[in-house]
Scaffold this motif. Structure first.
Motif, short mmCIF file in Angstrom:
data_model
loop_
_atom_site.label_atom_id
_atom_site.label_comp_id
_atom_site.label_asym_id
_atom_site.label_seq_id
_atom_site.Cartn_x
_atom_site.Cartn_y
_atom_site.Cartn_z
N VAL A 343 22.56 -4.07 22.90
CA VAL A 343 23.85 -3.38 22.77
C VAL A 343 24.94 -4.40 22.49
N SER A 344 25.83 -4.07 21.56
CA SER A 344 26.94 -4.96 21.24
C SER A 344 27.81 -5.18 22.48
N ASN A 345 28.54 -6.28 22.48
CA ASN A 345 29.35 -6.63 23.65
C ASN A 345 30.38 -5.57 24.01
N ASP A 346 30.86 -4.83 23.02
CA ASP A 346 31.85 -3.78 23.31
C ASP A 346 31.19 -2.43 23.60
N GLY A 347 29.88 -2.38 23.56
CA GLY A 347 29.16 -1.16 23.93
C GLY A 347 29.12 -0.09 22.86
N THR A 348 29.62 -0.36 21.67
CA THR A 348 29.72 0.69 20.66
C THR A 348 28.49 0.81 19.76
N THR A 349 27.65 -0.22 19.71
CA THR A 349 26.55 -0.26 18.76
C THR A 349 25.26 -0.72 19.43
N LEU A 350 24.18 -0.04 19.12
CA LEU A 350 22.85 -0.48 19.53
C LEU A 350 22.15 -1.01 18.29
N TYR A 351 21.78 -2.28 18.32
CA TYR A 351 20.98 -2.88 17.24
C TYR A 351 19.51 -2.69 17.58
N ILE A 352 18.71 -2.31 16.61
CA ILE A 352 17.32 -1.92 16.85
C ILE A 352 16.41 -2.65 15.86
N SER A 353 15.35 -3.27 16.39
CA SER A 353 14.31 -3.84 15.53
C SER A 353 13.34 -2.73 15.14
N ASP A 354 13.43 -2.30 13.91
CA ASP A 354 12.56 -1.24 13.39
C ASP A 354 11.39 -1.94 12.70
N GLN A 355 10.37 -2.26 13.48
CA GLN A 355 9.38 -3.25 13.05
C GLN A 355 8.61 -2.87 11.80
N GLU A 356 8.06 -1.68 11.76
CA GLU A 356 7.22 -1.33 10.62
C GLU A 356 8.03 -0.86 9.41
N ASN A 357 9.33 -0.70 9.58
CA ASN A 357 10.22 -0.50 8.43
C ASN A 357 10.83 -1.81 7.96
N PHE A 358 10.53 -2.91 8.65
CA PHE A 358 11.00 -4.25 8.27
C PHE A 358 12.52 -4.34 8.19
N ARG A 359 13.18 -3.63 9.12
CA ARG A 359 14.63 -3.57 9.08
C ARG A 359 15.23 -3.72 10.48
N ILE A 360 16.50 -4.14 10.50
CA ILE A 360 17.32 -4.02 11.70
C ILE A 360 18.25 -2.84 11.47
N ARG A 361 18.19 -1.89 12.38
CA ARG A 361 19.01 -0.68 12.26
C ARG A 361 20.17 -0.74 13.25
N LYS A 362 21.19 0.04 12.99
CA LYS A 362 22.34 0.17 13.87
C LYS A 362 22.50 1.63 14.27
N MET A 363 22.66 1.87 15.56
CA MET A 363 22.95 3.22 16.03
C MET A 363 24.30 3.21 16.74
N ASN A 364 25.14 4.14 16.35
CA ASN A 364 26.43 4.29 17.01
C ASN A 364 26.19 4.92 18.38
N THR A 365 26.63 4.23 19.43
CA THR A 365 26.46 4.79 20.78
C THR A 365 27.48 5.89 21.06
N ASP A 366 28.43 6.07 20.15
CA ASP A 366 29.52 7.03 20.32
C ASP A 366 30.39 6.70 21.52
N ILE A 367 30.52 5.42 21.78
CA ILE A 367 31.49 4.94 22.76
C ILE A 367 32.68 4.43 21.96
N LEU A 368 33.83 5.09 22.13
CA LEU A 368 35.03 4.71 21.39
C LEU A 368 35.97 4.00 22.33
N LEU A 369 36.61 2.95 21.84
CA LEU A 369 37.43 2.12 22.71
C LEU A 369 38.91 2.27 22.37
#
Length: 461
Positions: A343-369
């Motif tokens: 999780v990003s330091n501000d809590g707004t983004t989850l970075y995800i290792s999507d291994q078999e898609n060979f990608r790093i994905r981003k998910m919005n945690t929907d935490i707004l500051l």
């Protein structure tokens, strides 16, 4: 200045709250848990071959990755997605050397010291814990016997033995590392001051599923780790048992937080929830939610640490022919064997290792500051809900010199709550209880003696 997150609605047994910042006019709420791609392509090795463990530097300006199938540690710019190789030649092997000349064999977990100068890597197939000295540009062995595939604690970490260590997290104060020794089915501790390696939880070389005293407990291929903010609880993705476990480091006990048997089911209490070999976990700042990378369900889920309720936020059924999709609605996105998250330091983004898609994905945690960076726009207030307590915390700006009045009205204009936040220099905040508040949309209005500030609240069961 610390930023305080606002947590949006999530399904659980108790009522929870979402807060959407609205400064003058309201916009439609964004789709829940939007998923995008930070970096990587459908082509393996261009530029990621098998992304695994993730960590962020203390400032959140760099994302570090253990690229499992590339046998390398890579650095990613979270803003641009640019990827560079930081350590490892790209061929499997073992050598302590410069960062460019060193070799790893299928690295998995990764963490970084609080000063950002030392990085530790689970060198999985070499059965070692490696240290990257970022200032010296060198890689050394911190603990383990090369190619041991066995178990031994030792006062000399170089004589300790691991069997495919999977994940590593830094203890508070950088005093130690906690390590999931997956094929030994235990949680280990590397004391950085002395180099000693000891067992924290689990029965060495004995798989099973048993709660209780830490050294009598049993795990089955423990994987991802996350440490509470206070440093007293270690959360474990017990992959082989399809459960999330908790090691109480003070009481020296192990308990099950959520999960039952292999499968896929959400559950408001967590006891009947089902996971399928979850490999990664990550805590939201403040520890209210634990994100679970539910690997073989191809989903991103959460456990509410207070209620133990389990919810799904992103991902759906994937097949070899249909396994990748970004979406503004997380439940329409697709992953293929995601294995790790941070999780990003501000809590707004989850970075995800999507291994078999060979990608790093981003998910919005929907935490707004709300941010004190633009006090003329939002008044410098920090407003965030506490789902566990079903209350709203309003923290005043540091330069506030008098009381603040608040009102909470529903969409018909009826005032549901009102009050005054007293000015107390040592505690400039108020906690507003919402447990008796009906579901619906509300307007929160704050008056600081000079200006009004209005926020939109959505309260749901």
């Amino acid at each position: 200045m610390m930023l305080y997150p606002c947590i949006p609605a999530a399904r659980s047994a108790s009522r929870v709250l979402s807060l959407l910042l609205a400064l003058s006019a309201f916009n439609d709420a964004p789709a829940q848990h939007a998923v995008t791609t930070l970096c990587g392509t459908a082509i393996q090795g261009n530029p990621l071959a098998g992304p695994n463990g993730l960590c962020l530097d203390p400032n959140g300006s760099w994302l570090y990755l253990a690229d499992y199938s590339a046998h390398q540690v890579k650095r990613i710019n979270p803003g641009t997605g640019a990827v560079t190789v930081m350590a490892g030649t790209g061929s499997s092997g073992y050598s302590d050397s410069t960062m460019a000349a060193t070799k790893f064999s299928y690295p998995t977990g990764i963490c970084i010291s609080s000063d950002g100068l030392s990085m530790y890597v689970c060198d999985n197939n070499n059965c070692l814990i490696r240290k990257i000295d970022l200032s010296a540009g060198t890689v050394s062995t911190a603990a383990g016997v090369y190619n041991a595939f066995s178990f031994a604690d030792s006062s000399d970490g170089k004589q300790a033995q691991f069997n495919q260590p999977y994940d590593v997290v830094m203890a508070n104060g950088d005093s130690a590392l906690y390590i999931s020794d997956s094929e030994n089915h235990v949680i280990r501790k590397l004391h950085l001051a002395t180099g000693a390696v000891s067992t924290v939880a689990g029965t060495p070389e004995t798989l099973g599923n048993q709660d209780g005293a830490a050294l009598s407990a049993r795990f089955r291929t423990p994987a991802g780790l996350a440490l509470s903010a206070a440093g007293d609880k270690l959360y474990v993705a017990d992959a082989g048992n399809h459960r999330i476990r908790v090691v109480d480091l003070t009481a020296e006990t192990v308990s099950t937080l959520a999960g039952s048997t292999q499968g896929y089911t959400d559950d408001p209490t967590g006891t009947q929830a089902m996971f399928y070999s979850p490999r990664g976990i990550a805590l939201l700042p403040g520890d209210s939610l634990l994100y679970v990378i539910d690997t073989y369900n191809d989903r991103i889920r959460t456990v509410n640490t207070a209620t133990t309720g389990v919810s799904t936020h992103a991902g759906g059924i994937s097949t070899p022919s249909s396994h990748f999709a970004n979406s503004n609605n997380g439940l329409m996105a697709k992953f293929y064997r995601p294995v790790s998250g941070v999780v990003s330091n501000d809590g707004t983004t989850l970075y995800i290792s999507d291994q078999e898609n060979f990608r790093i994905r981003k998910m919005n945690t929907d935490i707004l500051l709300t941010s004190t960076a633009t006090p003329e726009r939002d008044g410098g207030f920090h407003i965030y809900p506490n789902p566990a307590g079903d209350n709203l915390v309003i923290r005043l700006p540091n330069d506030q010199a008098g009381p603040v009045r608040y009102t909470l009205t529903d969409i018909t204009g009826h005032t549901s709550l009102r009050g005054t936040i007293a000015y107390i220099p040592s505690q400039q905040r108020a906690i507003i209880r919402l447990d008796k508040l009906a579901s619906g949309t509300y307007l929160l209005r704050l008056w600081n003696g000079v200006s009004h500030y209005t926020y939109k609240l959505i309260h749901t069961d």
